[in-house]
Motif scaffolding. Sequence first.
Motif, PDB file in Angstrom:
ATOM      1  N   ASN A  57       0.812  -1.216   0.000  1.00  0.00           N
ATOM      2  CA  ASN A  57       0.000   0.000   0.000  1.00  0.00           C
ATOM      3  C   ASN A  57       0.848   1.271   0.000  1.00  0.00           C
ATOM      4  N   LYS A  58       2.103   1.138  -0.412  1.00  0.00           N
ATOM      5  CA  LYS A  58       3.033   2.263  -0.404  1.00  0.00           C
ATOM      6  C   LYS A  58       2.508   3.442  -1.237  1.00  0.00           C
ATOM      7  N   ALA A  59       1.941   3.170  -2.394  1.00  0.00           N
ATOM      8  CA  ALA A  59       1.432   4.244  -3.250  1.00  0.00           C
ATOM      9  C   ALA A  59       0.272   4.983  -2.587  1.00  0.00           C
ATOM     10  N   LYS A  60      -0.650   4.246  -1.980  1.00  0.00           N
ATOM     11  CA  LYS A  60      -1.788   4.868  -1.282  1.00  0.00           C
ATOM     12  C   LYS A  60      -1.294   5.695  -0.095  1.00  0.00           C
ATOM     13  N   LEU A  61      -0.342   5.157   0.660  1.00  0.00           N
ATOM     14  CA  LEU A  61       0.228   5.882   1.794  1.00  0.00           C
ATOM     15  C   LEU A  61       0.899   7.163   1.294  1.00  0.00           C
ATOM     16  N   GLY A  62       1.646   7.058   0.219  1.00  0.00           N
ATOM     17  CA  GLY A  62       2.287   8.237  -0.354  1.00  0.00           C
ATOM     18  C   GLY A  62       1.275   9.293  -0.762  1.00  0.00           C
ATOM     19  N   SER A  63       0.152   8.852  -1.318  1.00  0.00           N
ATOM     20  CA  SER A  63      -0.911   9.769  -1.719  1.00  0.00           C
ATOM     21  C   SER A  63      -1.501  10.486  -0.496  1.00  0.00           C
ATOM     22  N   VAL A  64      -1.769   9.729   0.558  1.00  0.00           N
ATOM     23  CA  VAL A  64      -2.320  10.325   1.784  1.00  0.00           C
ATOM     24  C   VAL A  64      -1.331  11.342   2.365  1.00  0.00           C
ATOM     25  N   LEU A  65      -0.066  10.970   2.428  1.00  0.00           N
ATOM     26  CA  LEU A  65       0.933  11.865   3.020  1.00  0.00           C
ATOM     27  C   LEU A  65       1.168  13.116   2.180  1.00  0.00           C
ATOM     28  N   THR A  66       1.269  12.965   0.860  1.00  0.00           N
ATOM     29  CA  THR A  66       1.513  14.142   0.028  1.00  0.00           C
ATOM     30  C   THR A  66       0.288  15.051  -0.040  1.00  0.00           C
ATOM     31  N   TYR A  67      -0.864  14.544   0.391  1.00  0.00           N
ATOM     32  CA  TYR A  67      -2.069  15.370   0.510  1.00  0.00           C
ATOM     33  C   TYR A  67      -1.940  16.342   1.689  1.00  0.00           C
ATOM     34  N   HIS A  68      -0.981  16.105   2.559  1.00  0.00           N
ATOM     35  CA  HIS A  68      -0.726  16.975   3.714  1.00  0.00           C
ATOM     36  C   HIS A  68       0.396  17.974   3.449  1.00  0.00           C
ATOM     37  N   VAL A  69       0.874  18.032   2.211  1.00  0.00           N
ATOM     38  CA  VAL A  69       2.001  18.902   1.868  1.00  0.00           C
ATOM     39  C   VAL A  69       1.576  19.846   0.742  1.00  0.00           C
TER      40      VAL A  69
END
Length: 182
Positions: free
Chosen positions: A97-109
């Motif tokens: 789920n690395k891509a989904k996690l990356g999407s969630v995190l970059t949504y905070h930047v």
Amino acid sequence: MNRNALAIALSLVLAAPLAASLPHAAVAGSKAAMSTGDVVDGAMASADHETLVAAVKAAGLVDTLKGRGPFTVFAPTDAAFEALPAGTVDTLLQPQNKAKLGSVLTYHVVPGKVDATTLAGQIQAGNGSARLTTVEGEALVARLDGSTVTLTDAQGNTARVTAADVMQSNGVIHVIDTVLMP
């Protein structure tokens, strides 16, 4: 209330609690002082952001966020991650789920340095709201609820900025009380 008075009021309300949670950020007057570290170092220095740091590492975003920037990071606390439905964090941290996690995190930047003064000006110029385009590509909507900045995500969830303007060498961190979802 003019833009500068609004920004000062926001800083007074929001900066002090963050200084307690981020030991590298000293409070100078009403604003948190510049840290010599980057936004990752700032999060790592906080006892309230262990889950966020683990997620940034799992998503492979450490080098990116240690980059030149500037970045504005809306950093959810550990309590914000704990408020997610049971199993959400564990699922997101799984390698598949690395891509989904990356999407969630970059949504905070948000690209650029959006400090409290700048954000207050954007909200005022937008007649009460400002659209912030995230690194992930989706928008967050910032508003004021009294003297508190709120962010509304694509799902309609609202986070409150609980501490603002932790200046880092490559950007600024604002602490939020909810994990936002694209």
